[in-house]
Design a protein around this motif. Structure first.
Motif, short mmCIF file in Angstrom:
data_model
loop_
_atom_site.label_atom_id
_atom_site.label_comp_id
_atom_site.label_asym_id
_atom_site.label_seq_id
_atom_site.Cartn_x
_atom_site.Cartn_y
_atom_site.Cartn_z
N GLU A 78 -27.43 5.65 -24.57
CA GLU A 78 -27.13 4.44 -23.80
C GLU A 78 -27.32 3.19 -24.66
O GLU A 78 -26.55 2.24 -24.57
CB GLU A 78 -28.02 4.36 -22.56
N LEU A 108 -25.57 12.33 -13.27
CA LEU A 108 -24.79 11.10 -13.06
C LEU A 108 -24.85 10.21 -14.29
O LEU A 108 -23.84 9.62 -14.70
CB LEU A 108 -25.33 10.35 -11.84
N ARG A 109 -26.02 10.11 -14.89
CA ARG A 109 -26.17 9.29 -16.09
C ARG A 109 -25.33 9.86 -17.23
O ARG A 109 -24.66 9.13 -17.96
CB ARG A 109 -27.64 9.22 -16.49
N TYR A 112 -21.65 9.07 -16.56
CA TYR A 112 -21.32 7.65 -16.80
C TYR A 112 -21.20 7.37 -18.29
O TYR A 112 -20.25 6.70 -18.74
CB TYR A 112 -22.37 6.77 -16.11
N PHE A 132 -15.06 10.08 -14.29
CA PHE A 132 -15.52 9.07 -13.34
C PHE A 132 -15.34 9.53 -11.89
O PHE A 132 -16.14 9.18 -11.02
CB PHE A 132 -14.80 7.74 -13.58
N ILE A 135 -18.27 11.22 -10.35
CA ILE A 135 -19.29 10.31 -9.80
C ILE A 135 -18.84 9.78 -8.45
O ILE A 135 -19.59 9.80 -7.46
CB ILE A 135 -19.54 9.14 -10.77
N TYR A 147 -24.47 3.88 -10.22
CA TYR A 147 -23.55 4.81 -10.87
C TYR A 147 -22.15 4.71 -10.27
O TYR A 147 -21.15 4.87 -10.97
CB TYR A 147 -24.08 6.24 -10.80
N ARG A 148 -22.06 4.44 -8.97
CA ARG A 148 -20.75 4.21 -8.36
C ARG A 148 -20.13 2.94 -8.92
O ARG A 148 -18.93 2.91 -9.24
CB ARG A 148 -20.88 4.13 -6.83
N LEU A 150 -20.73 1.61 -11.83
CA LEU A 150 -20.35 1.90 -13.22
C LEU A 150 -19.04 2.69 -13.26
O LEU A 150 -18.19 2.44 -14.12
CB LEU A 150 -21.46 2.69 -13.92
N ALA A 151 -18.88 3.63 -12.34
CA ALA A 151 -17.65 4.42 -12.31
C ALA A 151 -16.45 3.55 -11.95
O ALA A 151 -15.37 3.68 -12.55
CB ALA A 151 -17.79 5.58 -11.32
N GLY A 154 -15.58 1.72 -15.02
CA GLY A 154 -14.90 2.59 -15.98
C GLY A 154 -13.46 2.84 -15.63
O GLY A 154 -12.57 2.80 -16.50
N ARG A 192 -27.44 -1.51 -17.55
CA ARG A 192 -26.26 -1.12 -16.77
C ARG A 192 -25.60 -2.31 -16.09
O ARG A 192 -24.37 -2.41 -16.07
CB ARG A 192 -26.65 -0.03 -15.77
#
Length: 292
Positions: A78, A108-109, A112, A132, A135, A147-148, A150-151, A154, A192
């Motif tokens: 990361e 999930l991490r 991502y 993605f 996720i 995470y949502r 971030l997806a 992406g 993040r």
């Protein structure tokens, strides 16, 4: 649980399942534990381990090691992601097997990080979107889960790279509806949120909504300032430089931001960004190169 270690200890003492189970549980219970992984009551497991002179922790040590090792690698990946060391991050990611750890947050991490590294290295769009989607199709995630968000970011990045800007804007708008309200509590949260805010800033610059882009980038600078981190300052200032050029601002403003970007890039040893800064400075100040 390391059941093989348990079985090996029983056999080393020459005990049958019936002999070990006597006075503790039924032989059938012990058989289901050894053969099918059905873990009985923890008190039963503890008594069985005591009879074998086997520390209970030995049954968990292997899993704990893998978990710690995986967390450590993901932390490094990361950090490499936010410092633009994509090839190094990708190489390290190939050493991570999320199957070793039964923890949804870790998976999930992993997804991502994998998705962004694939997107930023221009891998096949359908493959990136598939990552993605894994996720986004997680029904346990709330709309506000990091995470949502971030997806969504992406997916927006993929469409932006393909100049499908209306589709990209759909996803970036979903992020903007939530990100300002996200509570930052950990160092990873900082990374993040900064990643999301920065990528949104880049997108809105791409569609020439420079006021929105500048607000996002300035928000990224504020997050860095409030939390005493410098990782995204260089990238935020460099994007502000690019925005300044689009806005045709005075050269003094452009150069001040460029030099701020360079200073923070040096602090963070972001060599790729330093190369980009040097190339842009050469364009802005060609006479400096001639003088040299």
């Amino acid at each position: 649980m390391n059941i093989d270690r348990f079985i090996a200890s029983r056999k080393e003492l020459g005990l049958s399942q019936s002999e070990l189970a006597e006075g503790i549980c039924t032989q059938a219970t012990l058989s289901r534990f050894e053969n099918n992984g059905q873990v009985p009551n923890l008190k039963i497991v503890l008594k069985l381990c005591q009879k074998l002179n086997l520390p209970l922790s030995d049954l968990f040590s292997k899993v704990g090691f893998k978990y710690t090792e995986t967390i450590s690698k993901l932390n490094e990946i990361e950090f490499l992601l936010i410092t633009c060391e994509y090839e190094k991050a990708q190489s390290l990611l190939t050493q991570v097997s999320v199957k070793e750890v039964d923890a949804s947050e870790i998976c999930l991490r992993y997804l991502y990080l994998k998705g962004f590294l694939m997107a930023l290295q221009k891998e096949k769009d359908t493959d990136v979107l598939f990552v993605f989607d894994q996720i986004l199709l997680d029904n346990d995630l709330k709309e506000t889960d990091i995470y949502r968000l971030l997806a969504y970011t992406g997916v927006g990045l993929v469409y932006m790279e393909n100049k499908e800007l209306e589709k990209a804007e759909y996803y970036f708008n979903k992020v903007l509806a939530q990100i300002y309200h996200y509570s930052i509590e950990t160092t990873e949260d900082i990374w993040r949120v900064l990643h999301i805010v920065f990528q949104c800033g880049v997108f809105y610059s791409e569609i020439n909504e420079l006021e929105v882009s500048n607000a996002l980038l300035e928000y990224a600078v504020l997050i860095c300032s409030d939390n005493h981190v410098t990782y995204y300052l260089a990238r935020a200032y460099f994007q502000l430089v690019l925005n300044s050029l689009k806005e045709d601002l005075a050269s003094e403003i452009v150069l001040e931001r460029l030099y701020d970007a360079r200073a923070f890039a040096k602090i963070n040893h972001n060599d790729k960004l330093l190369d980009s800064i040097a190339a842009l400075e050469k364009q802005l100040l060609p006479e400096k190169e001639d003088a040299i």
